[in-house]
Design a protein around this motif. Sequence first.
Motif, PDB file in Angstrom:
ATOM      1  N   ARG A   8       0.872  -1.178   0.000  1.00 37.84           N
ATOM      2  CA  ARG A   8       0.000   0.000   0.000  1.00 37.84           C
ATOM      3  C   ARG A   8       0.904   1.222   0.000  1.00 37.84           C
ATOM      4  O   ARG A   8       1.718   1.397   0.900  1.00 37.84           O
ATOM      5  CB  ARG A   8      -0.895   0.004   1.235  1.00 37.84           C
ATOM      6  CG  ARG A   8      -1.872   1.154   1.273  1.00 37.84           C
ATOM      7  CD  ARG A   8      -2.759   1.037   2.526  1.00 37.84           C
ATOM      8  NE  ARG A   8      -3.818   2.005   2.526  1.00 37.84           N
ATOM      9  CZ  ARG A   8      -3.715   3.242   3.013  1.00 37.84           C
ATOM     10  NH1 ARG A   8      -2.566   3.646   3.538  1.00 37.84           N
ATOM     11  NH2 ARG A   8      -4.735   4.067   2.958  1.00 37.84           N
ATOM     12  N   CYS A  42      -2.850  -0.671  -8.720  1.00 36.33           N
ATOM     13  CA  CYS A  42      -4.261  -0.340  -8.502  1.00 36.33           C
ATOM     14  C   CYS A  42      -4.367   0.983  -7.761  1.00 36.33           C
ATOM     15  O   CYS A  42      -3.646   1.214  -6.794  1.00 36.33           O
ATOM     16  CB  CYS A  42      -4.946  -1.426  -7.667  1.00 36.33           C
ATOM     17  SG  CYS A  42      -4.737  -3.088  -8.311  1.00 36.33           S
ATOM     18  N   LYS A  43      -5.273   1.818  -8.214  1.00 35.58           N
ATOM     19  CA  LYS A  43      -5.546   3.089  -7.531  1.00 35.58           C
ATOM     20  C   LYS A  43      -6.693   2.866  -6.565  1.00 35.58           C
ATOM     21  O   LYS A  43      -7.725   2.316  -6.938  1.00 35.58           O
ATOM     22  CB  LYS A  43      -5.918   4.164  -8.542  1.00 35.58           C
ATOM     23  CG  LYS A  43      -6.035   5.548  -7.956  1.00 35.58           C
ATOM     24  CD  LYS A  43      -6.244   6.560  -9.067  1.00 35.58           C
ATOM     25  CE  LYS A  43      -6.192   7.974  -8.587  1.00 35.58           C
ATOM     26  NZ  LYS A  43      -7.031   8.273  -7.457  1.00 35.58           N
ATOM     27  N   ASP A  44      -6.500   3.260  -5.331  1.00 40.28           N
ATOM     28  CA  ASP A  44      -7.527   3.090  -4.307  1.00 40.28           C
ATOM     29  C   ASP A  44      -8.770   3.888  -4.693  1.00 40.28           C
ATOM     30  O   ASP A  44      -8.673   5.056  -5.047  1.00 40.28           O
ATOM     31  CB  ASP A  44      -6.988   3.560  -2.951  1.00 40.28           C
ATOM     32  CG  ASP A  44      -7.819   3.079  -1.789  1.00 40.28           C
ATOM     33  OD1 ASP A  44      -8.990   3.522  -1.684  1.00 40.28           O
ATOM     34  OD2 ASP A  44      -7.312   2.284  -0.986  1.00 40.28           O
ATOM     35  N   VAL A  50      -3.572   7.107  -2.732  1.00 40.65           N
ATOM     36  CA  VAL A  50      -3.205   5.750  -2.322  1.00 40.65           C
ATOM     37  C   VAL A  50      -3.249   4.810  -3.528  1.00 40.65           C
ATOM     38  O   VAL A  50      -4.228   4.775  -4.268  1.00 40.65           O
ATOM     39  CB  VAL A  50      -4.140   5.223  -1.211  1.00 40.65           C
ATOM     40  CG1 VAL A  50      -3.838   3.758  -0.903  1.00 40.65           C
ATOM     41  CG2 VAL A  50      -4.006   6.077   0.043  1.00 40.65           C
ATOM     42  N   TYR A  51      -2.158   4.078  -3.703  1.00 40.94           N
ATOM     43  CA  TYR A  51      -2.050   3.056  -4.739  1.00 40.94           C
ATOM     44  C   TYR A  51      -1.662   1.740  -4.074  1.00 40.94           C
ATOM     45  O   TYR A  51      -1.031   1.731  -3.012  1.00 40.94           O
ATOM     46  CB  TYR A  51      -0.989   3.435  -5.778  1.00 40.94           C
ATOM     47  CG  TYR A  51      -1.468   4.474  -6.748  1.00 40.94           C
ATOM     48  CD1 TYR A  51      -1.886   4.122  -8.025  1.00 40.94           C
ATOM     49  CD2 TYR A  51      -1.513   5.815  -6.399  1.00 40.94           C
ATOM     50  CE1 TYR A  51      -2.329   5.075  -8.928  1.00 40.94           C
ATOM     51  CE2 TYR A  51      -1.959   6.777  -7.292  1.00 40.94           C
ATOM     52  CZ  TYR A  51      -2.370   6.394  -8.550  1.00 40.94           C
ATOM     53  OH  TYR A  51      -2.810   7.351  -9.443  1.00 40.94           O
ATOM     54  N   TRP A  52      -2.029   0.660  -4.698  1.00 40.66           N
ATOM     55  CA  TRP A  52      -1.671  -0.680  -4.254  1.00 40.66           C
ATOM     56  C   TRP A  52      -0.839  -1.332  -5.349  1.00 40.66           C
ATOM     57  O   TRP A  52      -1.233  -1.322  -6.516  1.00 40.66           O
ATOM     58  CB  TRP A  52      -2.922  -1.518  -4.012  1.00 40.66           C
ATOM     59  CG  TRP A  52      -3.756  -1.023  -2.875  1.00 40.66           C
ATOM     60  CD1 TRP A  52      -4.693  -0.020  -2.917  1.00 40.66           C
ATOM     61  CD2 TRP A  52      -3.739  -1.489  -1.537  1.00 40.66           C
ATOM     62  NE1 TRP A  52      -5.258   0.150  -1.685  1.00 40.66           N
ATOM     63  CE2 TRP A  52      -4.693  -0.739  -0.817  1.00 40.66           C
ATOM     64  CE3 TRP A  52      -3.017  -2.482  -0.878  1.00 40.66           C
ATOM     65  CZ2 TRP A  52      -4.938  -0.951   0.533  1.00 40.66           C
ATOM     66  CZ3 TRP A  52      -3.259  -2.691   0.470  1.00 40.66           C
ATOM     67  CH2 TRP A  52      -4.207  -1.922   1.163  1.00 40.66           C
TER      68      TRP A  52
END
Length: 106
Positions: A8, A42-44, A50-52
């Motif tokens: 995260r 992935c964009k939260d 926040v990106y994953w």
Amino acid sequence: MTFRVTLRMELKPGAEHAFVEEWHRGTDAVTGHPANLGQWLCKDAGADDVYWIISDWLDEPRFRAFENSPAHLEHRARLHPYRSGGSFHTMEVTAHIPGQAAGADA
């Protein structure tokens, strides 16, 4: 079974575009490793900063070998300036049941 890593990434304000570009530039450091099964950015949906980062590996020992490799350390160092915080999680995928759309053309 598959070994999954999730990271995260909480980004510094205004760093989103540059972070995504740098992540794309460094993807071969991960996907080029023979034990890597793939990775995702992935964009939260609930937080713009926040990106994953998710990556799948053949097993934990081979991921840990990658984690200490010069290629990974360099890739991680290039992403660090954009980061203000985050967390790191690992897990073993114990089951996977493909959904109806898994076989459909995207």
